[in-house]
Design a protein around this motif. Structure first.
Motif: not given
Length: 247
Positions: A127-128, A162-164, A217-221
């Motif tokens: 998800l994004s 933001t996606h790691p 502040e949200k970043v996909m875990s």
């Protein structure tokens, strides 16, 4: 279209030399302008909507690599929008034709569509927070790969996702755009300032004003969807959806 190994390395735009879109290897539903700066699609067409930059993305002093574009035509008929990202192996470097969809580019990392993110290394959808179906004409989008391999999306200069994804950054990265859904036309822009008129703040919707501080502040875990997470993969190829929402 048939594969081709040559394309103009760059085109002049706004007095600066910047990347263009590859004019020979792209989806059969899109058209690339003569100078390579723009890509457009007929709203009725859905498949074969890929376009690639015709060279590697420039590196910035902080080690990131990015490309930006402005939305030049859009509709409001669909629940998805443009997908953007990068690849380390564009098909034109391997003498191949253009795949039908972005997740078939190996490898590729993409964000957008109906709020989805594609990790080409693990071959998983996630998800994004970004919903590109809301883009309107005049909006600007930047896809940025950080030195650490995160894929960031900025709309009108504001971070929306933001996606790691651990994208490899040791070599060249080529920009990928999948022009689907409500997004039917885009034009590459160069530099950091020219898309904002002097004295005018970037356009922000009421929704983005309320959410921008929290979204940044949200970043996909992660991209996996364990049982009981309330997330499922949609029947369409556009990605993952939360249960209780429309695909």
């Amino acid at each position: 279209p048939a594969a081709a190994s040559t394309s103009p390395a760059s085109h002049a735009m706004g007095g600066k030399d910047v990347l263009g879109f590859h004019q020979h290897v792209h989806g059969n539903a899109v058209s690339v302008s003569a100078n390579g700066a723009s890509v457009s699609r007929q709203p009725s067409k859905k498949g074969g909507c890929l376009a690639f930059t015709d060279g590697p993305l420039p590196r910035r002093p902080d080690g990131s690599a990015a490309f930006k574009f402005k939305v030049t035509s859009a509709s409001a008929e669909h629940k998805e929008g443009v997908g953007v990202g990068v690849t380390t192996r564009p098909p034109y470097l391997r003498g191949r034709s253009c795949p039908e969809t972005g997740d078939l580019v190996e490898p590729s990392w993409l964000v957008g569509f109906d709020g989805a993110a594609w990790d080409g290394a693990s071959k998983e959808w996630g998800l994004s927070d970004w919903q590109p179906a809301k883009l309107v004409v005049g909006d600007t989008v930047e896809a940025r790969v950080t030195k650490s391999g995160d894929l960031q999306i900025l709309v009108n200069r504001h971070s929306v996702a933001t996606h790691p994804l651990r994208i490899p950054t040791g070599g060249a990265l080529v920009g990928v755009v999948e022009l689907v859904g409500n997004t039917t036309g885009i034009t590459l822009i160069a530099g950091d300032d020219h898309h904002r008129s002097p004295g005018k703040p970037p356009k922000r919707s009421k929704d983005s004003k309320e959410k921008s501080s929290s979204v940044e502040e949200k970043v996909m875990s992660g991209l996996r969807t364990p049982p009981g997470s309330g997330v499922s993969i949609s029947a369409s190829r556009w990605g993952a959806i939360r249960q209780g929402t429309s695909a």
